[in-house]
Design a protein around this motif. Sequence first.
Motif, mmCIF file in Angstrom:
data_model
loop_
_atom_site.group_PDB
_atom_site.id
_atom_site.type_symbol
_atom_site.label_atom_id
_atom_site.label_comp_id
_atom_site.label_asym_id
_atom_site.label_seq_id
_atom_site.Cartn_x
_atom_site.Cartn_y
_atom_site.Cartn_z
ATOM 1 N N ASP A 163 0.831 -1.276 0.137
ATOM 2 C CA ASP A 163 -0.001 -0.053 0.088
ATOM 3 C C ASP A 163 0.825 0.974 0.056
ATOM 4 O O ASP A 163 0.373 2.196 -0.655
ATOM 5 C CB ASP A 163 -1.008 0.025 1.190
ATOM 6 N N PHE A 164 2.033 1.302 0.529
ATOM 7 C CA PHE A 164 3.054 2.406 0.656
ATOM 8 C C PHE A 164 3.519 2.985 -0.666
ATOM 9 O O PHE A 164 4.172 3.820 -0.738
ATOM 10 C CB PHE A 164 3.709 2.020 1.649
ATOM 11 N N GLU A 165 3.362 1.906 -1.939
ATOM 12 C CA GLU A 165 3.741 2.319 -3.158
ATOM 13 C C GLU A 165 2.824 3.780 -3.625
ATOM 14 O O GLU A 165 3.321 4.613 -4.540
ATOM 15 C CB GLU A 165 3.582 1.488 -4.096
ATOM 16 N N ARG A 166 1.761 3.823 -2.764
ATOM 17 C CA ARG A 166 0.726 5.135 -3.016
ATOM 18 C C ARG A 166 1.506 6.435 -2.473
ATOM 19 O O ARG A 166 1.285 7.446 -2.918
ATOM 20 C CB ARG A 166 -0.531 4.911 -2.409
ATOM 21 N N LEU A 167 2.762 6.210 -1.748
ATOM 22 C CA LEU A 167 3.534 7.361 -1.199
ATOM 23 C C LEU A 167 4.892 7.319 -1.643
ATOM 24 O O LEU A 167 5.922 7.096 -1.018
ATOM 25 C CB LEU A 167 3.378 7.446 0.262
ATOM 26 N N PRO A 168 4.848 7.445 -3.156
ATOM 27 C CA PRO A 168 6.505 7.361 -3.747
ATOM 28 C C PRO A 168 7.348 8.436 -3.312
ATOM 29 O O PRO A 168 6.900 9.487 -3.000
ATOM 30 C CB PRO A 168 6.030 7.652 -5.098
ATOM 31 N N GLY A 169 8.510 7.835 -2.806
ATOM 32 C CA GLY A 169 9.516 8.822 -2.415
ATOM 33 C C GLY A 169 9.194 9.884 -1.084
ATOM 34 O O GLY A 169 10.003 10.682 -1.057
ATOM 35 N N PHE A 170 8.241 9.245 -0.172
ATOM 36 C CA PHE A 170 7.667 10.071 0.695
ATOM 37 C C PHE A 170 8.562 9.981 1.892
ATOM 38 O O PHE A 170 8.661 11.189 2.728
ATOM 39 C CB PHE A 170 6.284 9.606 1.062
ATOM 40 N N PHE A 171 9.242 8.940 2.260
ATOM 41 C CA PHE A 171 9.901 8.743 3.595
ATOM 42 C C PHE A 171 11.301 8.958 3.540
ATOM 43 O O PHE A 171 12.094 8.636 2.432
ATOM 44 C CB PHE A 171 9.564 7.452 4.263
ATOM 45 N N ASP A 172 11.880 9.751 4.465
ATOM 46 C CA ASP A 172 13.516 9.694 4.376
ATOM 47 C C ASP A 172 14.154 8.606 4.996
ATOM 48 O O ASP A 172 15.287 8.250 4.661
ATOM 49 C CB ASP A 172 13.824 11.030 5.287
ATOM 50 N N ILE A 173 13.488 7.974 5.995
ATOM 51 C CA ILE A 173 13.913 6.681 6.943
ATOM 52 C C ILE A 173 12.852 5.739 6.811
ATOM 53 O O ILE A 173 11.767 6.224 7.269
ATOM 54 C CB ILE A 173 14.674 7.061 8.080
ATOM 55 N N ILE A 174 13.284 4.312 6.412
ATOM 56 C CA ILE A 174 12.417 3.424 6.691
ATOM 57 C C ILE A 174 12.862 2.178 7.286
ATOM 58 O O ILE A 174 13.955 1.665 7.170
ATOM 59 C CB ILE A 174 11.652 2.787 5.240
ATOM 60 N N LEU A 175 12.276 1.987 8.638
ATOM 61 C CA LEU A 175 12.618 0.721 9.519
ATOM 62 C C LEU A 175 11.896 -0.561 9.011
ATOM 63 O O LEU A 175 10.596 -0.345 9.283
ATOM 64 C CB LEU A 175 12.392 1.080 10.943
ATOM 65 N N VAL A 176 12.558 -1.462 8.765
ATOM 66 C CA VAL A 176 11.828 -2.833 8.595
ATOM 67 C C VAL A 176 12.337 -3.822 9.402
ATOM 68 O O VAL A 176 13.384 -4.378 9.411
ATOM 69 C CB VAL A 176 12.059 -3.509 7.100
ATOM 70 N N ASP A 177 11.760 -3.989 10.495
ATOM 71 C CA ASP A 177 12.069 -5.113 11.492
ATOM 72 C C ASP A 177 11.087 -6.065 10.860
ATOM 73 O O ASP A 177 10.058 -6.444 11.500
ATOM 74 C CB ASP A 177 11.688 -4.651 12.925
ATOM 75 N N ALA A 178 11.723 -6.913 10.177
ATOM 76 C CA ALA A 178 10.977 -8.075 9.640
ATOM 77 C C ALA A 178 10.501 -9.264 10.238
ATOM 78 O O ALA A 178 11.324 -9.800 10.937
ATOM 79 C CB ALA A 178 11.749 -8.452 8.198
#
Length: 460
Positions: A163-178
């Motif tokens: 769903d976050f592809e609806r916000l292209p280039g929006f975030f400066d930092i993404i944390l993925v605690d997978a």
Amino acid sequence: MKNAHFPVNFLESLQNEPGFNPTNFVEAHQNIAAPTSIRLNPFKKTGVKLDERVPWCAEGYYLNERPSFTFDPLFHAGAYYVQEASSMFIDTIYRYIKQPEPVKVLDLCAAPGGKSTLLSSVLATNDLLVANEIIKTRVPILADNLTRWGTSNTIVTNNDPKDFERLPGFFDIILVDAPCSGSGMFRKDPDAMTEWSEANVNLCHQRQERILADVYPALKEDGYLIYSTCSYSHQENEDILDWLCTQFNMESIRIPINKEWVVVETQSAAKQAWGYRFYPGQVQGEGLFAACLRKKESAEDPASFKNNNNQKVDKHELELVRNYITEPENFYFFKVSDDWLAINNSHKESLSLISHRLYIKKSGVRIGKVAGRDVIPDHELALSTIINKEAVLQTELEKDQAIQYLRRDNISINTNNKGWSLMTFDGLPLGWAKLLPNRVNNYYPKELRILAAAPQTKIV
């Protein structure tokens, strides 16, 4: 956890993993109890003194024994978060890559909220944290923990990574605690051993690739991806770094660490990407892998949205709710159904964009409802760091009274005050009550009340 019975082939699978010491590892799981650690809330100071610090986290501390946190009012007030020490290494990573200008940060797999509250602690007011949880049933605990933390620059969402592809280039930092195979939690959660298998490791690897590929478009060019797991398997760790560097041409970031921490610094086989491994028996904590990479590919233009929401504002209601907020000129006030909410002015456009493209569970601080000339205050307002305490009554509770309040029991208070009161312990708000001439109406949320029987152990 004496006589730990590891899954078949588990120890053999780790023999060639970087820094793995089988003797120390087995000893830690069989004869050394998992340490108890907490992270203090820098926005809610108390008089509690702690000595032994978690070396890689500014607000992290070890406790000598594990108390009953359920019966500590300071826990319910959000004075600290009970968090496994190794996972606090995210603090070191974030402080190293921190940027001077306002940043937008996404914690993609955020529940129950340990890493989200950690990020919230180091973000500035003009920074924005979006804490997302994929699994719907886990969203309430995430929202509750962030409510206790009290900050106003946070939005909680419940969305799939794609769903976050609806916000292209929006975030400066993404944390993925997978999501992972969980081998790093064997000592803390022995039941995790029954779920481990080599097949599950491979399945997790595939899931991790999908999650990362789905959320990647939301990261801006030169933005940072922090990746972590509680697994020891290279398939879920170093192999993922190689895949990220190959698939997306990401740049590995080396994080400075102190040798005294005994954290194992690794490099992936193909791309020599830097990673950091925590092993019980070597560090005072559980199993963790963490790494940081930078996006070098050009991203789509950052998501934008023209806000056509000219919500009609009842000036009378607005004036009432503004009184409850410190420095109200710094906040954007809006309504959801009958509830008034507030978020920092700098996040107004981001909120509008996110609300039209994602499902939001919580945004900013919920102030409450207006009924006539009165405001019925919300629990979020009580625990927030933006409440104007000078505008409300406050009633300080003793320890036994605070426990009664948190149980949602009837409490007896000797006071001549009347009306809504902020119930506090050690100066920190717990929630609301309404003081009447002959009784106290307890408005602590039913779903949060203490149900367990009280133990006799002390907190510190």
